[in-house]
Design a protein around this motif. Structure first.
Motif, PDB file in Angstrom:
ATOM      1  N   ILE A 214      -3.630   2.227  -2.810  1.00 60.74           N
ATOM      2  CA  ILE A 214      -3.126   3.835  -2.354  1.00 60.74           C
ATOM      3  C   ILE A 214      -3.864   4.127  -1.208  1.00 60.74           C
ATOM      4  O   ILE A 214      -5.098   4.051  -1.104  1.00 60.74           O
ATOM      5  CB  ILE A 214      -3.113   4.745  -3.535  1.00 60.74           C
ATOM      6  N   SER A 215      -3.118   4.625  -0.329  1.00 64.74           N
ATOM      7  CA  SER A 215      -4.004   5.238   0.916  1.00 64.74           C
ATOM      8  C   SER A 215      -3.675   6.527   1.384  1.00 64.74           C
ATOM      9  O   SER A 215      -2.162   7.058   1.528  1.00 64.74           O
ATOM     10  CB  SER A 215      -3.433   4.462   2.355  1.00 64.74           C
ATOM     11  N   LEU A 216      -4.589   7.536   1.406  1.00 63.16           N
ATOM     12  CA  LEU A 216      -4.017   8.877   1.685  1.00 63.16           C
ATOM     13  C   LEU A 216      -4.200   8.943   3.447  1.00 63.16           C
ATOM     14  O   LEU A 216      -5.263   8.947   4.263  1.00 63.16           O
ATOM     15  CB  LEU A 216      -5.587   9.853   1.307  1.00 63.16           C
TER      16      LEU A 216
ATOM     17  N   PHE B   2     -11.835   9.927  -3.942  1.00 61.68           N
ATOM     18  CA  PHE B   2     -11.293   8.848  -5.119  1.00 61.68           C
ATOM     19  C   PHE B   2     -10.533   8.005  -4.366  1.00 61.68           C
ATOM     20  O   PHE B   2     -10.497   6.685  -4.906  1.00 61.68           O
ATOM     21  CB  PHE B   2     -10.504   9.833  -5.969  1.00 61.68           C
ATOM     22  N   PHE B   3      -9.568   7.921  -3.368  1.00 59.47           N
ATOM     23  CA  PHE B   3      -8.647   7.105  -2.924  1.00 59.47           C
ATOM     24  C   PHE B   3      -9.234   6.602  -1.663  1.00 59.47           C
ATOM     25  O   PHE B   3      -8.561   5.798  -0.883  1.00 59.47           O
ATOM     26  CB  PHE B   3      -7.344   7.971  -2.611  1.00 59.47           C
TER      27      PHE B   3
ATOM     28  N   THR C 272       0.373   7.224 -11.614  1.00 58.36           N
ATOM     29  CA  THR C 272       1.735   7.788 -11.688  1.00 58.36           C
ATOM     30  C   THR C 272       2.222   7.904 -10.158  1.00 58.36           C
ATOM     31  O   THR C 272       3.554   7.495  -9.987  1.00 58.36           O
ATOM     32  CB  THR C 272       1.460   9.379 -11.787  1.00 58.36           C
ATOM     33  N   ILE C 273       1.333   7.875  -9.007  1.00 66.20           N
ATOM     34  CA  ILE C 273       1.802   7.560  -7.822  1.00 66.20           C
ATOM     35  C   ILE C 273       2.390   6.357  -7.654  1.00 66.20           C
ATOM     36  O   ILE C 273       3.523   6.131  -6.947  1.00 66.20           O
ATOM     37  CB  ILE C 273       0.429   7.766  -6.558  1.00 66.20           C
ATOM     38  N   ILE C 274       1.699   5.198  -8.091  1.00 61.64           N
ATOM     39  CA  ILE C 274       2.318   3.973  -8.223  1.00 61.64           C
ATOM     40  C   ILE C 274       3.763   3.759  -8.467  1.00 61.64           C
ATOM     41  O   ILE C 274       4.885   3.212  -8.101  1.00 61.64           O
ATOM     42  CB  ILE C 274       1.425   3.110  -8.451  1.00 61.64           C
ATOM     43  N   LYS C 275       3.856   4.168  -9.873  1.00 60.60           N
ATOM     44  CA  LYS C 275       4.963   4.160 -10.829  1.00 60.60           C
ATOM     45  C   LYS C 275       6.086   5.135  -9.912  1.00 60.60           C
ATOM     46  O   LYS C 275       7.250   4.374  -9.888  1.00 60.60           O
ATOM     47  CB  LYS C 275       4.726   4.792 -11.983  1.00 60.60           C
ATOM     48  N   VAL C 276       5.782   6.211  -9.459  1.00 60.34           N
ATOM     49  CA  VAL C 276       6.765   6.924  -8.814  1.00 60.34           C
ATOM     50  C   VAL C 276       7.215   6.267  -7.331  1.00 60.34           C
ATOM     51  O   VAL C 276       8.503   6.603  -7.015  1.00 60.34           O
ATOM     52  CB  VAL C 276       6.185   8.310  -8.286  1.00 60.34           C
TER      53      VAL C 276
ATOM     54  N   MET D  28       0.714  -1.184  -0.135  1.00 55.46           N
ATOM     55  CA  MET D  28       0.156  -0.012  -0.169  1.00 55.46           C
ATOM     56  C   MET D  28       0.838   1.249   0.043  1.00 55.46           C
ATOM     57  O   MET D  28       1.756   1.349   0.769  1.00 55.46           O
ATOM     58  CB  MET D  28      -0.980   0.152   1.141  1.00 55.46           C
ATOM     59  N   VAL D  29       0.717   2.133  -0.921  1.00 60.27           N
ATOM     60  CA  VAL D  29       1.252   3.423  -1.033  1.00 60.27           C
ATOM     61  C   VAL D  29       0.678   4.419  -0.204  1.00 60.27           C
ATOM     62  O   VAL D  29      -0.577   4.597  -0.265  1.00 60.27           O
ATOM     63  CB  VAL D  29       1.433   3.692  -2.661  1.00 60.27           C
ATOM     64  N   LYS D  30       1.259   5.089   0.744  1.00 59.16           N
ATOM     65  CA  LYS D  30       0.863   6.012   1.356  1.00 59.16           C
ATOM     66  C   LYS D  30       1.137   7.332   1.014  1.00 59.16           C
ATOM     67  O   LYS D  30       2.214   7.586   0.921  1.00 59.16           O
ATOM     68  CB  LYS D  30       1.549   5.797   3.167  1.00 59.16           C
ATOM     69  N   ILE D  31       0.147   8.038   0.697  1.00 58.26           N
ATOM     70  CA  ILE D  31       0.290   9.460   0.214  1.00 58.26           C
ATOM     71  C   ILE D  31      -0.032  10.567   1.027  1.00 58.26           C
ATOM     72  O   ILE D  31      -0.820  10.398   2.008  1.00 58.26           O
ATOM     73  CB  ILE D  31      -0.279   9.629  -1.188  1.00 58.26           C
ATOM     74  N   GLY D  32       0.511  11.795   0.889  1.00 53.18           N
ATOM     75  CA  GLY D  32       0.111  12.877   1.622  1.00 53.18           C
ATOM     76  C   GLY D  32      -0.362  14.046   0.795  1.00 53.18           C
ATOM     77  O   GLY D  32       0.221  14.047  -0.515  1.00 53.18           O
ATOM     78  N   LEU D  33      -1.302  14.864   0.854  1.00 57.36           N
ATOM     79  CA  LEU D  33      -1.767  15.880   0.021  1.00 57.36           C
ATOM     80  C   LEU D  33      -1.406  17.326   0.606  1.00 57.36           C
ATOM     81  O   LEU D  33      -1.840  17.698   1.899  1.00 57.36           O
ATOM     82  CB  LEU D  33      -3.432  15.766  -0.061  1.00 57.36           C
TER      83      LEU D  33
END
Length: 209
Positions: free
Chosen positions: A27-29, A20-21, A114-118, A1-6
């Motif tokens: 992906i987890s916000l 969306f997420f 893109t998030i996953i690839k990055v 699981m990719v953890k993202i911040g906004l």
């Protein structure tokens, strides 16, 4: 699981990204901030793999701040999610260490992929950026003028175009007023104009700001 911040100024963007997420399988916000000064605190409190950030985020006065942020957080990946002109800002953003630049009019599915690839280490340009960069050599001399501008000069030009005075620009970029005057003279020379009004109009015509 990719953890993202906004990191974004706009509540509507917060809502859209969060919705969306919400149930995304990969992906987890984990956090949202609306000011650049809050980014460090977010990164201390949460384990963030990829930061999705607006280039016009409140408090983000210079692309150099992004470079410094990445130095402090070497494992962090940053994706700029912005409405600003890609031709002008994407190349300098990538040089600063940003992993991708995506326009806000792109589909959120594109952002997700893109998030996953990055997160896997890729540096991704949107198709629009690739096409724009490929067209640079075919453009007229006037259309290529912005290529002469440094990152700092573009930043100063943005503030001037927004009606900021030299003193206000100096305070925003943590520079002295004399330095801003020097940048203004360089901009006048490089864009081949003689006054601030024509400078701003030329910048808008060329979509630099």
């Amino acid at each position: 699981m990719v953890k993202i911040g906004l990191a974004d100024n706009h509540p509507v963007v917060h809502y859209g990204i969060k919705s969306f997420f919400k149930e995304h399988t990969d992906i987890s916000l984990v956090g949202i901030v609306d000011n650049f000064e809050m980014v460090d605190e977010l990164l201390k409190q949460k384990d963030v793999d990829v930061l999705v950030m607006d280039l016009e985020l409140e408090g983000l006065s210079s692309i150099n701040l992004i470079k410094e942020l990445l130095k402090r957080n070497p494992k962090l990946k940053i994706i700029l999610f912005s409405n600003l002109n890609e031709q002008v800002y994407a190349p300098n953003a990538i040089k600063a260490g940003v992993s991708s630049f995506i326009q806000k009019n792109e589909k959120l599915e594109t952002l997700a992929s893109t998030i996953i690839k990055v997160n896997r280490g890729a540096v991704i340009f949107s198709e629009t950026v690739k096409k724009n960069m490929a067209l640079i050599s075919k453009q007229s001399k006037s259309e290529r003028l912005y290529r002469k501008l440094s990152t700092r000069e573009v930043e100063v030009l943005r503030y001037l175009s927004n009606g900021k005075k030299n003193k206000e620009v100096a305070e925003a970029l943590n520079l002295n007023e004399k330095t801003i005057s020097t940048y203004k003279l360089r901009l006048l020379a490089k864009l081949n104009v003689t006054n601030l009004v024509d400078l701003v109009n030329k910048a808008k015509t060329l979509e630099i700001v």
